[in-house]
Scaffold this motif. Sequence first.
Motif, PDB file in Angstrom:
ATOM      1  N   ASP A   1     129.050 108.757  50.887  1.00 21.70           N
ATOM      2  CA  ASP A   1     128.964 106.707  50.370  1.00 21.70           C
ATOM      3  C   ASP A   1     127.811 106.075  50.877  1.00 21.70           C
ATOM      4  O   ASP A   1     128.309 104.960  50.922  1.00 21.70           O
ATOM      5  CB  ASP A   1     130.094 106.429  50.752  1.00 21.70           C
TER       6      ASP A   1
ATOM      7  N   GLU B   1     125.629 110.836  48.145  1.00 20.15           N
ATOM      8  CA  GLU B   1     127.254 110.467  47.637  1.00 20.15           C
ATOM      9  C   GLU B   1     128.383 111.493  48.423  1.00 20.15           C
ATOM     10  O   GLU B   1     129.548 110.238  47.954  1.00 20.15           O
ATOM     11  CB  GLU B   1     126.893 111.602  46.008  1.00 20.15           C
TER      12      GLU B   1
ATOM     13  N   THR C   1     133.778 115.717  45.458  1.00 18.73           N
ATOM     14  CA  THR C   1     133.544 115.245  46.710  1.00 18.73           C
ATOM     15  C   THR C   1     134.136 116.262  47.062  1.00 18.73           C
ATOM     16  O   THR C   1     135.905 116.732  47.207  1.00 18.73           O
ATOM     17  CB  THR C   1     133.204 114.432  47.370  1.00 18.73           C
TER      18      THR C   1
ATOM     19  N   ASP D   1     119.928 112.868  47.556  1.00 24.37           N
ATOM     20  CA  ASP D   1     121.541 112.327  46.985  1.00 24.37           C
ATOM     21  C   ASP D   1     122.581 113.011  46.939  1.00 24.37           C
ATOM     22  O   ASP D   1     123.693 112.489  46.899  1.00 24.37           O
ATOM     23  CB  ASP D   1     121.017 112.136  45.281  1.00 24.37           C
ATOM     24  N   TYR D   2     123.046 113.984  47.100  1.00 25.46           N
ATOM     25  CA  TYR D   2     123.733 114.684  47.161  1.00 25.46           C
ATOM     26  C   TYR D   2     124.326 114.269  48.496  1.00 25.46           C
ATOM     27  O   TYR D   2     125.743 114.191  48.732  1.00 25.46           O
ATOM     28  CB  TYR D   2     124.017 116.916  46.521  1.00 25.46           C
TER      29      TYR D   2
END
Lengths: 118, 560
Positions: free
Chosen positions: B77, B74, B272, B70-71
């Motif tokens: 994108d 993210e 980010t 997930d990291y």
Amino acid sequence: MSIRIDNTKCIKCRACLAICPGDLIEFDEILGATMDKQQRCWGCTACMKMCTKGAIELVATDYKVSSPIIEPDDNQTCHHRMSTMTTQASDDKVTWTITKTDGEKIIIETLKSESNQY
Amino acid sequence: MKIKHLETDILIIGGGTSGCIAAKVAAETSDYKIVVCDRSYIIRSGCLAAGVNALNAYIGPDETIESCLDYIKEEFDGIIREDLVVSILEKLNDMVSILEDMGLPILKNTNGSYAMRGKHSIKINGENIKPILAKPLIEEAKVTLLEEVYILDLLTHSGSVVGGIGYSKRKKSLYIIKAKATLCTAGGAAGIYLPNNQGQNAHKMWYSPFNCGSGYAIGIRAGAEMTGFEMRFIALRIKNTIAPTGTIAQSLHPVHRNRLGEDYLKDYDRVTTELRLHATTQEEEEGRGPCYLDTVGIDMKVSNLLEKAYLNMAPSQTLDWYDKKMPTDLGVEITGTEPYIVGGHSGSGYWVDYKRRTTLKRLYAAGDVCGGSPKKYVTGCMAESVIAIETIIEDLNGLKGIELPEMSVVEKITNFTNRIDEASPNDTKKLEALELQMQKIMDTHAGGKSTNYRYNSENLRMAQAEIISLIEITEYMVVKNGEALISLAELRDRLMVAIVVIAHLLERKETRWQCYQSNTDYPQKSEVYQCYINSRYDGNQMIMYHRPLVRKGLGYEHTN
Ligand SMILES: Cc1cc2nc3c(=O)[nH]c(=O)nc-3n(C[C@H](O)[C@H](O)[C@H](O)COP(=O)(O)OP(=O)(O)OC[C@H]3O[C@@H](n4cnc5c(N)ncnc54)[C@H](O)[C@@H]3O)c2cc1C
Ligand code: SF4
Ligand code: SF4
């Protein structure tokens, strides 16, 4: 920022020849190790760690566009315009000696078995 | 010029992080003959030359494969190959154990667990990491090391890759290496764009200046499909030395301040890597730079430990502090780098199947050269390389008994190495000028640092035309000696990468990531581009593909 080889200290042992990740170091039978591609040096210090004679030093720069490596000469003020760094590596540690522009020497030891705290 | 012929089962191009671990695993688990070929000397070659001071990819005690996926998703994108990323995550922590067994010092807590730096990194002493990885190979009988041999091109035969051609300037020899399987681990590309420093300091960059994109270029020229070249990697680094900032940022959590003393990240709720770079670039653009990591007033003891940490990774930074001002007295000035093409940080590289087969038969890829799986770093590159070599062994076992074809390689040899003519003038300066010309065009017209990484289609088309004309010039250039031939090979590889970068930037008609890919004609994100941009060079032109996203559990295989 690049290395500079002091051929008066070089004993022509060839230890620094096959180490540079850019294969930048040459050998001259009379002078010893040479490196004349300052603009290609990454400053990784791999070559310095091979030299037991402290003949290779990393020279600081002011990062102006083309600031040249200042060659050692009789003019001490010129020679000392930039700080320099040499290393002595052994099996268990690397000893780094930084010579500042005013001549002050800083010695830092990094132990190979000791992890970074950061 | 001497011509040397070699035959092997497995050819590994690039003896860096990925190449070394692949050779080790192949030697330990099979009887195949292995040739490792590197342009320099594997004891300190590639990204790891000076050392690293953390393993940036590790699944910490509070994390899972799922949370790490997930990291990464993210951070980029959603444009990642989930199948590839998961396969790497599954092996990450085993790679840490391998490194520890090989002798890498890792910092431990009192309870014996690894000391974390943030959520995904562990603290090590990585000064010696490359010798640790390389030494076993030097002593390994099954491995033939070809050092100081620059791979110029792949050998192909009836649609398969059957090895590579390399050149050694010192031995004045051409190497024709036939192999049943070829693994490309030659790293990413630096020096495509105008670097932060020029002149005498031109190679004071973050990524290895000796990784010129050859790993990509040999595949592109042979027709391999590439992915994500528009997802450029731009790092936030220490001004001047371009040394990494993570050591300070992730350990001390200093405030990012502009020249007005303002904490310019405080209003972002989710920061980010890309946003941190974007925010800093914006501060500079709007006149609030320079920007600093505010280290003023940190404890002397802390400062001393930082100096040591940098000596073990980017030694020029420690020298620079002593030459100018210490971090206790002046914040550490930071800025964005030039764009690099690095599959180990962002996603540019070979388009591979789940098992790291490229679209060319019997060519495999891993590490910074392989696309689709960002944030690999040292341990991820190793994990990917282990997957690739396992596939190679599996494929070779299935091929038992096959003979390497006899082939005529005359054409390829004459193409490149016949360009040495001792009577020609010394052209080092000319080659340097051409390289600078390429970097300048990329900088001003293809979203380099001088335009705060922005570009538009018209700029890109101009860049495209100019890069093509540089390719034409280098195509017929004759050089004086072997040394210049290597410089010409570097330039040829970089130009090939540059033209692919431009094609990808033109194709993604949106702005997906700030700075990495910021197109002023299309400043918004578009649903249409929720896909990978891929390309293939057919010898004349680039053919572009939009490939649908591959989600986890799907194990992508090549079909068309
Ligand atoms: C300065 C720096 C600091 C980093 N710090 C960290 C960190 O702290 N933690 C972390 O986890 N990761 C870090 N990384 C990332 C990590 O080091 C890389 O992702 C990883 O090492 C890449 O491995 P690789 O095998 O793909 O490439 P490399 O290790 O660079 O290997 C590529 C090899 O290919 C060879 N080669 C290139 N062209 C040719 C050619 N034409 N012919 C033959 N050989 C060729 C090169 O000489 C080199 O040996 C850092 C990277 C850099 C640059
Ligand atoms: S510092 Fe590194 S790049 Fe520079 S000459 Fe020495 S080994 Fe080569
Ligand atoms: S290692 Fe030092 S002494 Fe030996 S050749 Fe190189 S510069 Fe000279």
